[in-house]
Design a protein around this motif. Sequence first.
Motif, PDB file in Angstrom:
ATOM      1  N   ASP A  83       0.831  -1.218   0.000  1.00 52.97           N
ATOM      2  CA  ASP A  83       0.000   0.000   0.000  1.00 52.97           C
ATOM      3  C   ASP A  83       0.861   1.261   0.000  1.00 52.97           C
ATOM      4  N   SER A  84       2.171   1.108   0.295  1.00 56.11           N
ATOM      5  CA  SER A  84       3.066   2.268   0.352  1.00 56.11           C
ATOM      6  C   SER A  84       3.551   2.696  -1.024  1.00 56.11           C
ATOM      7  N   ILE A  85       3.386   1.848  -2.024  1.00 59.89           N
ATOM      8  CA  ILE A  85       3.929   2.148  -3.355  1.00 59.89           C
ATOM      9  C   ILE A  85       3.327   3.447  -3.893  1.00 59.89           C
ATOM     10  N   GLY A  86       4.211   4.321  -4.348  1.00 51.86           N
ATOM     11  CA  GLY A  86       3.793   5.609  -4.866  1.00 51.86           C
ATOM     12  C   GLY A  86       3.818   6.723  -3.837  1.00 51.86           C
ATOM     13  N   LYS A  87       3.870   6.377  -2.551  1.00 50.48           N
ATOM     14  CA  LYS A  87       3.940   7.385  -1.494  1.00 50.48           C
ATOM     15  C   LYS A  87       5.391   7.818  -1.286  1.00 50.48           C
ATOM     16  N   ASN A  88       5.557   8.934  -0.594  1.00 53.42           N
ATOM     17  CA  ASN A  88       6.903   9.320  -0.190  1.00 53.42           C
ATOM     18  C   ASN A  88       7.459   8.250   0.742  1.00 53.42           C
ATOM     19  N   ARG A  89       8.679   7.835   0.493  1.00 51.98           N
ATOM     20  CA  ARG A  89       9.253   6.698   1.229  1.00 51.98           C
ATOM     21  C   ARG A  89       9.417   7.003   2.722  1.00 51.98           C
ATOM     22  N   ALA A  90       9.842   8.221   3.040  1.00 49.43           N
ATOM     23  CA  ALA A  90      10.019   8.587   4.443  1.00 49.43           C
ATOM     24  C   ALA A  90       8.687   8.616   5.174  1.00 49.43           C
ATOM     25  N   GLN A  91       7.669   9.173   4.539  1.00 46.34           N
ATOM     26  CA  GLN A  91       6.348   9.263   5.156  1.00 46.34           C
ATOM     27  C   GLN A  91       5.768   7.872   5.414  1.00 46.34           C
ATOM     28  N   ALA A  92       5.914   6.984   4.432  1.00 42.05           N
ATOM     29  CA  ALA A  92       5.366   5.631   4.567  1.00 42.05           C
ATOM     30  C   ALA A  92       6.073   4.854   5.673  1.00 42.05           C
TER      31      ALA A  92
END
Length: 539
Positions: A83-92
Amino acid sequence: MMETTVHVQLANKEQRYDRQLRLWGDHGQCTLELAHVCIIHASATGTELLKNLVLPGVGAFTIVDDKTVTGADVGNNFFLTSDSIGKNRAQAALELIKELNGDVSGSYIDKSVEELLEREPDFFHHFSVVVATQLPERPLLRLAEELWNCQIPLLICRTYGILGYLRLVVPEHAVVESHPDNTLDDLRLDKPFPRLAALLSEGASRLRLADHQEHSHIPWLIIIAEFLRRWRVQHSGKLPSSYKEKDAFRKLIKEGMWKDGTSAHRTEENFEEAIRHAALAVMPTQVPPEVEKLFSDDCCENANANSTNFWICLHALKGFVENEGNGILPVRGSLPDMIAESASYLALQAVYRDKAMEDIAAVRKRVADFLLQMGRPADAISEQEIRLFCKNAAFLRLVRCRSLAVEYDPKTVSRDFLGNEESVSEDLGLYLMLRSVDRFFLQHGRFPGEHVENIEPDVLLLHAEASSLLQEWDLPTSPPQNMLVEFCRCAVSELHPVAAFVGGAGAQEVIKLLTKQFVPIDNTVLYNAVTQSAVTVRL
């Protein structure tokens, strides 16, 4: 009601952090909880390292990462999901990391290091430690220079296929509580101070009573002191030094063990203890070479108002050794346990404790006088800090690293590490490959083997970069072909087992830097995941 709540919170904290409190104490934990750490990139290595800082309760952290989560990230990072794909990596990653410890504050910045250095160069000035993971050479060198000028520690952590890499970059890091292994007790039997000498003399008189006088209650320290006196009378005042002499000294104590009415020896536990401790208890009392070296350092001899607390305390300590201490360090004040009647043991304990307090007071006065002389408040350095300094005076350590710019300059490269061999060693080969892939990235905008189906052309290109480096280092050799192929084959992949190892080791180093306890690496660790071996080198 509020007081009860506070007590419950403190009890819960002690229970939660029980194991680490035993390692670095309340003051170390307090320092950790006041720290703010910057982690560059929520990579597998970065999140593994962060996990090992959040669990013991680091105060706050900030992740700097402008990258979005990809399928490859989800495959090797436990703190990212599909579900994290496409989100900012640090935020996820932040969402799951913060669940590990509710006492820790976490945030993220959706910007690149290059952008921050360009637009907000003072952004990194407010952190206790900065950790750079998976950062290419160009922004890394810029960041290292910025932090070096501000005296902020930088820890570089990197995973590249089979290679794990740690590099500490800090101008100076002083360690008061180095926690060395196998420390000797500070007994001063060869150079007893007046009150100790009087107590040892009194105890020796009791020991020399008639054979039938029971003396099993006399502490082994007094037994050793008495037989040491006899030894020195017979050996022109010298201590037993060689193995043969120490063995003879142990036999001397054994022969003095109380005899009953028969000719048989009666075993007495305090004598047995004395025999076991004899060799170490008679070691000469002297200033350790590492501390002597610190005394002769320019920062100690020329301490001033701008000096750190470490150098001011060391300057005062040197003055104490040269004057009140009569050539030796302050008494540590601790006493090992021993079989003896309570009154005898407590009397010994009080003598050592009182002398330690007296020495601390002398050093504290020297610190206060120096501070006043420099125009600073006499209490600018707390009594607790001076007490800790005196207690650990024999174990003071200092780590000074070379800057990354100096390491990367061919004119000042570490010749001790490079050597002049005609073939590249395994350790040098790993370092060579790490530097070579970074040069490859600068030239081609990608790492070797990345986004290509056939790695053969990249092997040749990487060979050229590695050969160029070897030529700059003036090494008459060729890069190892097997490593060239391996580093192209792994194509900058982060293998999770390697990332977990590097992250765990890196977190330990960060905690050392924050608590100023235990000695950090000096200054590089290279880890080979294939052979499961790690080596520390100074670059």
